[in-house]
Enzyme design. Structure first.
Site, PDB file in Angstrom:
ATOM      1  N   ARG A  51       0.824  -1.207   0.000  1.00  0.00           N
ATOM      2  CA  ARG A  51       0.000   0.000   0.000  1.00  0.00           C
ATOM      3  C   ARG A  51       0.864   1.265   0.000  1.00  0.00           C
ATOM      4  NH1 ARG A  51      -2.959  -0.181   4.793  1.00  0.00           N
ATOM      5  NH2 ARG A  51      -1.850   1.569   5.689  1.00  0.00           N
ATOM      6  N   TYR A 109     -13.972  18.631 -16.320  1.00  0.00           N
ATOM      7  CA  TYR A 109     -14.539  17.302 -16.581  1.00  0.00           C
ATOM      8  C   TYR A 109     -15.703  17.059 -15.611  1.00  0.00           C
ATOM      9  CZ  TYR A 109     -14.716  12.180 -16.502  1.00  0.00           C
ATOM     10  OH  TYR A 109     -15.117  10.875 -16.530  1.00  0.00           O
ATOM     11  N   ASP A 165      -5.144  19.836 -14.072  1.00  0.00           N
ATOM     12  CA  ASP A 165      -5.382  18.561 -14.740  1.00  0.00           C
ATOM     13  C   ASP A 165      -4.829  18.698 -16.159  1.00  0.00           C
ATOM     14  OD1 ASP A 165      -6.440  16.427 -16.202  1.00  0.00           O
ATOM     15  OD2 ASP A 165      -8.239  16.322 -14.963  1.00  0.00           O
ATOM     16  N   LYS A 192      -5.885   7.919 -20.625  1.00  0.00           N
ATOM     17  CA  LYS A 192      -5.989   8.608 -21.908  1.00  0.00           C
ATOM     18  C   LYS A 192      -4.653   8.548 -22.672  1.00  0.00           C
ATOM     19  CE  LYS A 192     -10.155   9.482 -20.551  1.00  0.00           C
ATOM     20  NZ  LYS A 192     -10.176   9.375 -19.126  1.00  0.00           N
TER      21      LYS A 192
HETATM   22  N1  PLP Z   1      -9.595  14.381 -16.005  1.00  0.00           N
HETATM   23  C1  PLP Z   1     -10.023  14.496 -17.271  1.00  0.00           C
HETATM   24  C2  PLP Z   1      -9.730  15.748 -18.037  1.00  0.00           C
HETATM   25  C3  PLP Z   1     -10.730  13.452 -17.868  1.00  0.00           C
HETATM   26  O1  PLP Z   1     -11.154  13.581 -19.141  1.00  0.00           O
HETATM   27  C4  PLP Z   1     -10.996  12.276 -17.117  1.00  0.00           C
HETATM   28  C5  PLP Z   1     -11.757  11.163 -17.704  1.00  0.00           C
HETATM   29  O2  PLP Z   1     -12.284  11.246 -18.778  1.00  0.00           O
HETATM   30  C6  PLP Z   1     -10.533  12.215 -15.803  1.00  0.00           C
HETATM   31  C7  PLP Z   1      -9.833  13.279 -15.279  1.00  0.00           C
HETATM   32  C8  PLP Z   1     -10.806  11.004 -14.953  1.00  0.00           C
HETATM   33  O3  PLP Z   1      -9.979   9.959 -15.307  1.00  0.00           O
HETATM   34  P1  PLP Z   1     -10.335   8.416 -15.029  1.00  0.00           P
HETATM   35  O4  PLP Z   1     -11.498   8.080 -15.892  1.00  0.00           O
HETATM   36  O5  PLP Z   1      -9.059   7.731 -15.386  1.00  0.00           O
HETATM   37  O6  PLP Z   1     -10.673   8.318 -13.578  1.00  0.00           O
END
Ligand code: PLP
Length: 396
Positions: A59, A113, A186, A211
């Site tokens: 962990r 998002y 992000d 992604k």
């Molecule tokens: N941040 C962005 C800009 C995203 O497009 C996404 C998912 O589409 C996330 C965070 C969340 O990622 P995850 O689906 O890997 O949890």
């Protein structure tokens, strides 16, 4: 060292000082052990007490995850990283890290998002965290909101999902520094090939590696990269909550990252061609793409994004289209995959109203500029003429 070289080499082939002459695997193996032992209990005691570096419990850390973390730290120019089981866990851990010893107030970009918006309003707000939104691309409004709210942190996306707005990270970072607020960015849509937010003054950078970084549609994961001021708290949070991704996913993510620069360059070039083709199509009423000279953030884009690399995503509106028209268009696509993700080697098309922004009330979605006719395309690495031909036949 350039990013293409770091992507291929960083994190791998670490030497064990205690085993000179031992063989060194060229790529980091998948370590599945939940705990680790040492010949001397005294050493185990020192590792458990964090007086000496080493692995003791899965962990806390894991050699496969550590290799991926070192790789992303190099790519983002950070101090340390934490590989997480999802992008959303990376977002959550970033917020906890930023707010641990700061006021429980967040200023958030209003273009985020959908799940990040939900985390702020449906989890953090009910827990007592004050959340205020702002147009992150309006520097005067951001300055005013930070002065009014005195937040513990500000959260934004480098290129927003799905409307591709680009805020001035460097200016927002300066405002945050003056206000003693942490800046979380992000960077999923931009990747460190386009923008490295820590170099522009951000404190914490988040990726959904699901992604572009992993890039093949076979991993769910996230990585959080911290500057020197936040690295210790970030790791301490993980030590108690165990947000880490599985070692198999970490291995696949590393494997994906080795080619991410090549993929991203091709995907950006494909998206650019598609955006200009869509711009000339009579069935399309609006195209969002950062290369557009009429983009509302064109000045910031010219300053922060490298020439020719404007991202792999194109968002567009079908003229006078409602839900059924979009369903019909999507069902006609033969090559472009209708999947709820982005950043894969294959092109993906998503309908935000039923996917990424499904949990946002329709009126709020409209206010954000996401209509019932808006779709988001992420270009893959296919031949661009094939992608355009697929869009053409689906729009006819
Ligand atoms: N941040 C962005 C800009 C995203 O497009 C996404 C998912 O589409 C996330 C965070 C969340 O990622 P995850 O689906 O890997 O949890």
């Amino acid at each position: 060292m350039k990013i293409e070289t770091k992507a291929v080499h960083a994190g791998d082939r670490k030497r064990d000082p205690e085993r000179p002459g031992a063989f060194i695997p060229v790529t980091t193996p998948i370590y599945t052990a939940a705990s680790y032992v040492y010949e001397s209990t005294e050493k185990l005691d020192r590792v458990l007490g964090q007086e000496e570096a080493g692995y003791c419990y899965g962990r806390y850390d894991n050699p496969t995850l550590a290799a991926l973390e070192d790789l992303v730290t190099e790519l983002e120019g950070g101090h340390a990283s934490l590989a997480c089981a999802s992008g959303m866990l990376a977002v959550q851990t970033a917020l906890l890290t930023a707010l641990t010893d700061r006021p429980k107030r967040v200023v958030a970009a209003n273009a985020l998002y959908g799940a990040t918006l939900s985390m702020l309003t449906k989890i953090l707000e009910p827990l007592g965290v004050e959340v205020q939104f702002v147009d992150i691309c309006d520097a005067a409004a951001v300055e005013q909101r930070i002065a009014d709210v005195k937040p513990g942190c500000v959260i934004m996306e480098t290129i927003s999902n799905p409307l591709l707005r680009v805020g001035a990270i460097d200016r927002v970072a300066r405002m945050c520094r003056h206000a003693n607020a942490a800046l979380i960015v992000d960077n999923t849509f931009a990747t460190p090939l386009l923008v490295r937010p820590l170099e522009l003054g951000a404190n914490l950078v988040v990726h959904s590696v699901t992604k572009f970084l992993a890039g093949h549609g076979d991993v769910l994961g996230g990585v959080l990269t911290a500057d020197a001021d936040h690295a210790q708290v970030m790791r301490a949070i993980n030590r108690t909550s165990g947000v880490g991704m599985g070692p198999f996913e970490a291995y696949l993510t590393m494997r994906g990252i080795k080619t991410f620069v090549l993929r991203m360059e091709r995907q950006c070039a494909n998206a650019c061609r598609i955006a200009s083709w869509l711009g000339g199509h009579e069935g399309i009423s609006r195209v969002h793409y950062p290369a557009d000279p009429a983009h509302p953030d064109a000045e910031i884009i010219a300053r922060l994004l490298p020439r020719g690399l404007y991202g792999a995503i194109v968002t567009f509106d079908l003229k006078d289209a409602g839900k059924q028209d979009i369903f019909r268009f999507m069902d006609r696509l033969k090559l472009i995959v209708k999947g709820t993700s982005l950043g894969d080697v294959h092109s993906l098309l998503l309908y935000p109203a039923i996917a990424s922004h499904r949990d946002i009330a329709p009126k709020q979605r409209e206010r954000m500029g996401i209509s019932d006719g808006t779709v988001r395309l992420c270009a893959g690495i296919e031949a661009v003429d094939d992608l355009i031909a697929d869009l053409q036949q689906a729009l006819d």
